[in-house]
Enzyme design. Structure first.
Site, PDB file in Angstrom:
ATOM      1  N   ASP A  99       0.865  -1.172   0.000  1.00 52.53           N
ATOM      2  CA  ASP A  99       0.000   0.000   0.000  1.00 52.53           C
ATOM      3  C   ASP A  99       0.905   1.227   0.000  1.00 52.53           C
ATOM      4  OD1 ASP A  99      -2.327   1.647   0.418  1.00 52.53           O
ATOM      5  OD2 ASP A  99      -3.246  -0.087   1.402  1.00 52.53           O
ATOM      6  N   ASP A 201      -2.909   4.665  -2.450  1.00 49.62           N
ATOM      7  CA  ASP A 201      -3.939   5.280  -1.625  1.00 49.62           C
ATOM      8  C   ASP A 201      -4.336   6.662  -2.158  1.00 49.62           C
ATOM      9  OD1 ASP A 201      -5.241   4.873   1.090  1.00 49.62           O
ATOM     10  OD2 ASP A 201      -4.360   6.853   1.405  1.00 49.62           O
ATOM     11  N   GLU A 258      -6.239   3.919  -6.070  1.00 56.07           N
ATOM     12  CA  GLU A 258      -7.521   4.182  -5.417  1.00 56.07           C
ATOM     13  C   GLU A 258      -7.952   5.572  -5.871  1.00 56.07           C
ATOM     14  OE1 GLU A 258      -9.661   4.546  -1.048  1.00 56.07           O
ATOM     15  OE2 GLU A 258      -7.705   5.403  -1.404  1.00 56.07           O
ATOM     16  N   HIS A 330     -11.186  -2.733   3.267  1.00 51.02           N
ATOM     17  CA  HIS A 330     -11.091  -2.296   4.664  1.00 51.02           C
ATOM     18  C   HIS A 330     -11.848  -0.993   4.922  1.00 51.02           C
ATOM     19  CE1 HIS A 330      -8.269   0.133   2.530  1.00 51.02           C
ATOM     20  NE2 HIS A 330      -8.075   0.882   3.589  1.00 51.02           N
ATOM     21  N   ASP A 331     -12.377  -0.369   3.877  1.00 49.12           N
ATOM     22  CA  ASP A 331     -13.149   0.872   4.032  1.00 49.12           C
ATOM     23  C   ASP A 331     -14.643   0.653   3.838  1.00 49.12           C
ATOM     24  OD1 ASP A 331     -10.816   2.391   4.378  1.00 49.12           O
ATOM     25  OD2 ASP A 331     -10.617   2.741   2.223  1.00 49.12           O
TER      26      ASP A 331
HETATM   27  C1  GLC Z   1      -7.848   5.567   1.730  1.00 50.55           C
HETATM   28  C2  GLC Z   1      -7.717   4.350   2.610  1.00 50.55           C
HETATM   29  C3  GLC Z   1      -8.394   4.630   3.913  1.00 50.55           C
HETATM   30  C4  GLC Z   1      -7.702   5.792   4.567  1.00 50.55           C
HETATM   31  C5  GLC Z   1      -7.631   7.001   3.642  1.00 50.55           C
HETATM   32  C6  GLC Z   1      -6.613   7.986   4.118  1.00 50.55           C
HETATM   33  O1  GLC Z   1      -9.152   5.819   1.386  1.00 50.55           O
HETATM   34  O2  GLC Z   1      -8.206   3.226   1.960  1.00 50.55           O
HETATM   35  O3  GLC Z   1      -8.407   3.524   4.761  1.00 50.55           O
HETATM   36  O4  GLC Z   1      -8.369   6.156   5.731  1.00 50.55           O
HETATM   37  O5  GLC Z   1      -7.256   6.651   2.328  1.00 50.55           O
HETATM   38  O6  GLC Z   1      -5.319   7.473   3.936  1.00 50.55           O
END
Ligand code: GLC
Ligand code: CA
Length: 563
Positions: A99, A201, A258, A330-331
């Site tokens: 990540d 991310d 992402e 995980h979100d």
């Molecule tokens: C992304 C991650 C999330 C995190 C956010 C800030 O969306 O998947 O878990 O809180 O970024 O890094």
């Protein structure tokens, strides 16, 4: 003709290390724990692990706030533990994707510690600093993703820094070429170590507009939307091309961005075959369905809308870019609780149905830890049970401070949508703490672990685990699953998701009943009778006879040797 690539043929398994396996009884998952469970993943058949952050972090956002990119979080182990895990994964033919969290660092990162000291600091411009408007007002009205203003006042220099997430996650200034060089050399260091790729991310947010006007305030909202000024900003593609040229292109990697808020048009820029940026992106349209003014609601997802979104991505990227396929991470809440039916009667059937629907599409499937067991949302009742900063901050802002929400109403939305649903410990067996830890887990174990756990399912030929194993194996045997074209059938049907894949004189019909009632499906005639082979069925069908009548949550994939 679609170009072949290993990452198009792979299945990815996401590990959230804090909740996967605790090896030393401190209640927190760790790297040795992961290594000890690699055989389980090998048995499942996955090809790649996406590892949520394991770097040094004060854990304001469970590792998504990094204070040292080249060190391992003490709670998770050491760099030796990491090297061992990587070697053991590779020995089993499993790749590891890291990540990469570089939109922001932790406020405890040495760059930020230096940056905040003075306006003349050599690292000042590594972050985004602005003067306030006077009267204690921040530079603009933007709200952070974790409640409150996106600006934090800092005494030392009487200025504010930007944080799109928590105030312990200051945003890096990607317009500074020194920042980019630091990030690229850190990435290169990991590549030299032998890792196999990056999940990036919130990578769509790294480029911000130079002027930062107030954002639109949604109905009933307090803060303005930074979206138009920070998401897919004007230089994002330039920076990713630079990253690709300087780092990514030197290795054989899998990369996935992402990119919340991404449209098909933008995705073609991030992940277009000829763009030399990323291999694929995560889009969020399907998991955001039902949202109005943010995520705190309990709106169901209408199947017709879901089909429309999924099909748009299937057809619009065809031959031009590659899809990532996911229902959980995980979100997100647990996929069976959100899109299926987690009642004892239908949990297994609907978990298998959802997996069939997703894994038979074109794209790279992502399995989130525990999804292969049909793990469910946690029965939260009380704010004290939550650990996620998103929930804790929202509760403080909306209930304690402003009283805009009734406590009960907000908790009920958290039950449905909280990220903590996905973060409860992996359920390994029916012993105490589900076999996750001999100590006290950092977050509650779902009380259903005695019924839902890996040990039981690995030993049970009809389990959700065994079904996933079969789906993953089929992908290796049938190129049509990876590379076939996609066509949606019955778009207006509110209960059945039906589609056909086609490749080289073969067709694959996928039928999924998303409801708890028996449903008729308008199956094309050629799929009846001989010659139609049932590849997989969650009701144990061995022939396509009568396939037009689908039982509750029934799913089947049927292969035919004619177009
Ligand atoms: C992304 C991650 C999330 C995190 C956010 C800030 O969306 O998947 O878990 O809180 O970024 O890094
Ligand atoms: Ca531990």
């Amino acid at each position: 003709m679609i170009k072949r690539a290993w990452w198009k043929e792979a299945v990815v398994y996401q590990i959230y290390p804090r909740s996967f396996m605790d090896s030393n009884g401190d209640g927190i998952g760790d790297l040795k724990g992961i290594t000890s469970r690699l055989d389980y993943l090998k048995e499942l058949g996955i090809d790649v692990i996406w590892l949520s952050p394991v770097y040094q972090s004060p854990n304001d956002d469970n590792g998504y706030d990094i204070s040292d990119y080249q060190a391992i979080m003490q709670e998770f182990g050491t760099m030796e533990d990491f090297d061992e895990m990587l070697a053991e994964a590779h020995r089993r033919g499993i790749r590891i994707v890291m990540d990469l969290v570089v939109n922001h660092t932790s406020d405890e990162h040495r760059w930020f510690v230096e940056s905040r000291k003075s306006v003349d600091s050599p690292k000042r411009d590594y972050y985004i600093w602005r003067k306030g408007k006077g009267d204690g007002q921040p530079p603009n009205n933007w709200g952070s993703c974790f409640s409150g203003s996106a600006w934090q006042y800092d005494d030392a220099t009487d200025m504010y820094y930007l944080h799109l997430f928590s105030k312990k996650q200051p945003d890096l200034n990607w317009d500074n070429s020194a920042v980019r060089e630091e990030v690229f050399s850190m990435m290169d260091w990991w590549c030299q170590k032998g890792i196999d790729g990056f999940r990036m991310d919130v990578i769509s947010m790294i480029s911000k507009t130079a002027d930062m006007p107030d954002g639109k305030v949604g109905e009933g909202g307090i803060y303005g939307d930074f979206g138009p000024y920070c998401i897919h900003g004007s230089n994002v593609h330039r920076y990713l091309k630079e990253m690709n040229e300087k780092v990514l292109s030197h290795y054989d990697l899998m990369t996935v961005g992402e990119t919340s808020g991404v449209t098909v048009e933008e995705a073609l820029k991030y992940a277009g075959e000829e763009e030399h940026e990323l291999n694929m992106v995560f889009q969020f349209e399907h998991v955001d369905l039902g949202n109005v003014n943010g995520k705190w609601n309990r709106n169901p997802v209408p199947l017709t809308e879901f089909k429309k979104v999924m099909s748009k991505w299937q057809t619009c990227l065809k031959g031009k870019a590659w899809n990532s396929l996911f229902l959980g991470n995980h979100d997100q809440p647990r996929s069976v609780s959100r899109f299926g039916n987690d009642s004892p009667k239908y949990r297994e059937l609907s978990a298998k149905m959802l997996a069939t629907c997703l894994h038979m599409m074109q794209g790279t499937p992502y399995v989130y830890q525990g999804e292969e067991l049909g793990m469910t949302n946690y029965p939260f009742t009380d704010i004290g049970q939550f650990r996620d900063i998103e929930n804790l901050n929202a509760y403080r802002e909306l209930v304690t401070e402003s009283r805009l929400w009734e406590e009960k109403e907000l908790i009920s939305c958290f039950q449905y949508k909280s990220r903590d649903n996905a973060r409860t410990p992996m359920q390994w067996d029916d012993t105490e703490n589900a076999g996750f830890s001999t100590g006290t887990p950092w977050i509650g174990v779902n009380p259903n672990y005695k019924e839902i756990n890996a040990k039981e399912q690995v030993g049970n030929p009809d389990s959700v685990f065994r079904y996933y194993q079969k789906l993953i194996a089929l992908r290796k045997e049938q190129p049509i699953i990876v590379y076939g074209d996609y066509e949606l059938l019955m778009p207006e049907d509110a209960s059945v998701y039906a589609y056909i894949r086609r490749l080289d004189g073969q067709s694959l019909l996928v039928l999924c009943n998303f409801s708890s009632e028996e449903k008729e499906a308008d199956v094309p005639a050629q799929f009846f009778g001989k010659g139609a082979e049932v590849l997989i069925s969650n009701y144990g069908r061995d022939s396509a006879d009568g396939i037009g009548k689908l039982r509750p949550y029934e799913a089947a994939a049927i292969l035919l040797e004619t177009p």
